[in-house]
Scaffold this active site. Sequence first.
Site, PDB file in Angstrom:
ATOM      1  N   GLU A 163       0.817  -1.230   0.000  1.00 49.12           N
ATOM      2  CA  GLU A 163       0.000   0.000   0.000  1.00 49.12           C
ATOM      3  C   GLU A 163       0.851   1.281   0.000  1.00 49.12           C
ATOM      4  O   GLU A 163       0.709   2.130   0.863  1.00 49.12           O
ATOM      5  CB  GLU A 163      -0.950  -0.020   1.211  1.00 49.12           C
ATOM      6  N   GLU A 268      -5.368 -11.009  -1.435  1.00 50.18           N
ATOM      7  CA  GLU A 268      -6.206 -10.873  -0.231  1.00 50.18           C
ATOM      8  C   GLU A 268      -7.682 -10.963  -0.626  1.00 50.18           C
ATOM      9  O   GLU A 268      -8.528 -10.183  -0.179  1.00 50.18           O
ATOM     10  CB  GLU A 268      -5.923  -9.529   0.470  1.00 50.18           C
TER      11      GLU A 268
END
Length: 354
Positions: A163, A268
């Site tokens: 991220e 994910e």
Amino acid sequence: MKKIFIYLPITFALLTASCDKEEFNSDNSIPEYPAANIENLRQSPYPIGAAVNINTLKNNQEYRNTVIKEMSSITGENAMKMNTISKGRKEYSFDDADYLVNFAQENNMRVHGHTLIWYKHTPDWVANFSGSAEDWKTIMKEYIHDVVGRYKGKVASWDVVNEVIDDKGGLRDCVWLKNIGPEYIELAFQYAHEADPDAKLFYNDYGHEYSHTRRYTVNHIADSLAQKGVPIHGIGLQMHTNVNRSENDLRYAVIAAAMSKLMVHVSEFDVAVNPDSKKDVTFTDELASRQKDRYRTVTKAMLNIPESQRFGVTMWGVHDPSSWLSSNPDWALPFNDKFERKPAYDGILQGIYQ
Ligand code: 9MR
């Protein structure tokens, strides 16, 4: 200094056009599949796995059995995060990470390490550290060398950075950017590669399926690093998605990442049925069916990219109650509270059987 990745309108327009017209190799028909012959997801043509919680793995036998029976790859949901492992400079707590790796070895599974450098959950000693850019490089190098080195040959791959961009496509604020500069990203890859030259190294991020800016920027960063000779091997698409997302968006996220020539890890994956966190929602047959369609679309899209680029699909949890979304409430995973296979599971089988 931070806006080094510039949004390019022309590329953006091209990406949008191909997204709408669905020009990539896509076959939307739902194949018949010999369900009786597929006993579990371990028989998938590419690795399918799950993020696991160490306490649940230790204490819930059905959870453990399901992981052993179905998963060929596991990721620690929290076991390998910096604040779990790092308790001070050169002070480590490897209990959960060791448990994860030993469990995987006993059961012949691949381990994907998540995550070395993340703007969240920075240990206090790091947040309070003061020193020059060189000092910051040194503590990052120590941490990465010690962790990746400990699991050399045992952890197949790492989310080296997680991220790193914000929603405008700039680099996200974090202690590493502030103290080292944008170079921290390539240094993290370099240090991980030094510690285990055989490990596959990923840049993991979210939003490929819903934001042109995020998808373009992530793919551009990964591509630029690779062009520059940085040891990066893949892009991780978190893919926390939901039943309202168009299947075309999901498919396109996978295909666009593969255009980089790097490996693609749907890292994910979950499909929320209650993305607005409404309190009065129940899990209806209609929601189960829309969820199934999205599990099928993503697992199938992986078969539309070159085999050498299919790193795998990792679901973010095993059964509905163990999902990070469960208290919304939600039912985001392929196994229900009794560890029974949901329609989503059939969706995966349809996706991987062609
Ligand atoms: O599912 C994880 C949850 O148990 C943790 O409390 C949280 C904070 O560490 O992280 C969750 O996992 C996140 C992952 O590490 C990075 N991408 C988003 C995931 C969901 O928030």
